[in-house]
Scaffold this active site. Structure first.
Site, PDB file in Angstrom:
ATOM      1  N   ASP A 116     -36.643   7.039   6.694  1.00 15.17           N
ATOM      2  CA  ASP A 116     -36.101   5.878   5.984  1.00 15.17           C
ATOM      3  C   ASP A 116     -35.498   4.918   7.017  1.00 15.17           C
ATOM      4  O   ASP A 116     -36.192   4.043   7.536  1.00 15.17           O
ATOM      5  CB  ASP A 116     -35.074   6.381   4.957  1.00 15.17           C
ATOM      6  CG  ASP A 116     -34.462   5.263   4.147  1.00 15.17           C
ATOM      7  OD1 ASP A 116     -35.064   4.177   4.090  1.00 15.17           O
ATOM      8  OD2 ASP A 116     -33.371   5.457   3.562  1.00 15.17           O
ATOM      9  N   ILE A 183     -38.364   7.492  -3.065  1.00 15.87           N
ATOM     10  CA  ILE A 183     -39.402   8.501  -3.279  1.00 15.87           C
ATOM     11  C   ILE A 183     -38.768   9.722  -3.936  1.00 15.87           C
ATOM     12  O   ILE A 183     -37.776  10.262  -3.436  1.00 15.87           O
ATOM     13  CB  ILE A 183     -40.070   8.888  -1.942  1.00 15.87           C
ATOM     14  CG1 ILE A 183     -40.557   7.617  -1.221  1.00 15.87           C
ATOM     15  CG2 ILE A 183     -41.218   9.847  -2.164  1.00 15.87           C
ATOM     16  CD1 ILE A 183     -40.842   7.805   0.259  1.00 15.87           C
TER      17      ILE A 183
HETATM   18  P1  5GP Z   1     -32.890   8.347   7.363  1.00 16.89           P
HETATM   19  O1  5GP Z   1     -32.252   7.113   6.774  1.00 16.89           O
HETATM   20  O2  5GP Z   1     -31.986   8.971   8.367  1.00 16.89           O
HETATM   21  O3  5GP Z   1     -34.271   8.056   7.879  1.00 16.89           O
HETATM   22  O4  5GP Z   1     -33.055   9.378   6.176  1.00 16.89           O
HETATM   23  C1  5GP Z   1     -31.988  10.189   5.814  1.00 16.89           C
HETATM   24  C2  5GP Z   1     -32.318  11.104   4.685  1.00 16.89           C
HETATM   25  O5  5GP Z   1     -32.133  10.369   3.479  1.00 16.89           O
HETATM   26  C3  5GP Z   1     -33.723  11.650   4.576  1.00 16.89           C
HETATM   27  O6  5GP Z   1     -33.944  12.792   5.376  1.00 16.89           O
HETATM   28  C4  5GP Z   1     -33.767  12.000   3.110  1.00 16.89           C
HETATM   29  O7  5GP Z   1     -33.157  13.246   2.876  1.00 16.89           O
HETATM   30  C5  5GP Z   1     -32.922  10.904   2.489  1.00 16.89           C
HETATM   31  N1  5GP Z   1     -33.797   9.853   1.940  1.00 16.89           N
HETATM   32  C6  5GP Z   1     -34.013   8.618   2.444  1.00 16.89           C
HETATM   33  N2  5GP Z   1     -34.873   7.943   1.669  1.00 16.89           N
HETATM   34  C7  5GP Z   1     -35.222   8.773   0.662  1.00 16.89           C
HETATM   35  C8  5GP Z   1     -36.096   8.642  -0.461  1.00 16.89           C
HETATM   36  O8  5GP Z   1     -36.751   7.632  -0.715  1.00 16.89           O
HETATM   37  N3  5GP Z   1     -36.180   9.721  -1.284  1.00 16.89           N
HETATM   38  C9  5GP Z   1     -35.475  10.858  -1.070  1.00 16.89           C
HETATM   39  N4  5GP Z   1     -35.632  11.834  -1.959  1.00 16.89           N
HETATM   40  N5  5GP Z   1     -34.651  11.029  -0.022  1.00 16.89           N
HETATM   41  C10 5GP Z   1     -34.530   9.988   0.837  1.00 16.89           C
END
Ligand code: 5GP
Length: 204
Positions: A116, A183
């Protein structure tokens, strides 16, 4: 309203299956590190598709990271700037790995469900690289090679940065690139039949 994308277990299975040949070709991992909890199921499915006849299963290590917003506006010199912070809730199991030295020189695939803001992946790569470098100082040997697999990469401005040589050499693999939508993964569903029905409706 944020768009929702419903992903089923079958979708996850097929995304892993589809990515496996590229991962075998570009990465050929000797160890997978699954970031919990979203990386666990994809890593387990991938293991079956990455298995080569006559070779042992690729071991999977689990790590857990927790993200939180640090809102402090303190002017104390030792308080960091506000922003997203990551903490470790679980790290490598050295008893299973033998010792850190067994990471040295390995081709290691980090698996998560979604990229994300990239904060989590940046942290994971940096911390794991640090650990392996410490092990290398102690035991000697080659650098470990880190790669990443995610089911979904969100096409958006990222806060985290990954090593350029990783992204430019095919060692960052996202099964799908999607917009900035939410998602919904099957393992988070409280009613899996409703979840699957919503996913099916999306495809109509
Ligand atoms: P980051 O922002 O560090 O890339 O993502 C952090 C965490 O946020 C991911 O590992 C995931 O657990 C959660 N996350 C971010 N976007 C989504 C999404 O669209 N769906 C879900 N289920 N979790 C998300």
């Amino acid at each position: 309203m944020v768009q929702k994308l419903y992903v089923t277990y079958n979708d996850v299975h097929k995304l892993c299956q589809e990515a496996a040949p590229k991962l075998l070709e570009e990465v050929n991992p000797q160890l997978m590190i699954a970031i919990g909890g979203g990386g666990y199921v994809p890593a387990r499915i991938l293991r079956s598709f990455l298995k080569r006849a006559g070779s042992p299963n690729i071991p999977i290590q689990a790590i857990g990271l927790s993200l939180y917003e640090q809102l402090s506006t303190s002017t104390d010199a030792d308080v960091e700037e506000p922003g997203t912070k990551v903490t470790r809730t679980q790290w490598l199991d050295l008893s299973a790995l033998g010792e850190m030295g067994s990471l040295v020189g390995k081709r290691i695939l980090i698996v998560d469900e979604v990229d994300d803001t990239r904060t989590t992946l940046e942290y994971a790569v940096k911390e794991l690289e640090k650990d392996v470098e410490l092990a290398r100082e102690k035991f000697g040997g080659e650098k470990a090679q880190f790669s990443i697999f995610v089911l979904h990469n969100k096409d958006k401005q990222k806060k985290g940065i990954l090593p350029e040589e990783m992204t430019s050499s095919g060692r960052y693999v996202a099964a799908r690139t999607v917009g900035d939508e939410w998602i919904c993964y099957p393992w988070e569903a409280t009613d899996i039949d409703e979840h699957d029905a919503l996913a099916a409706k999306q495809h109509e």
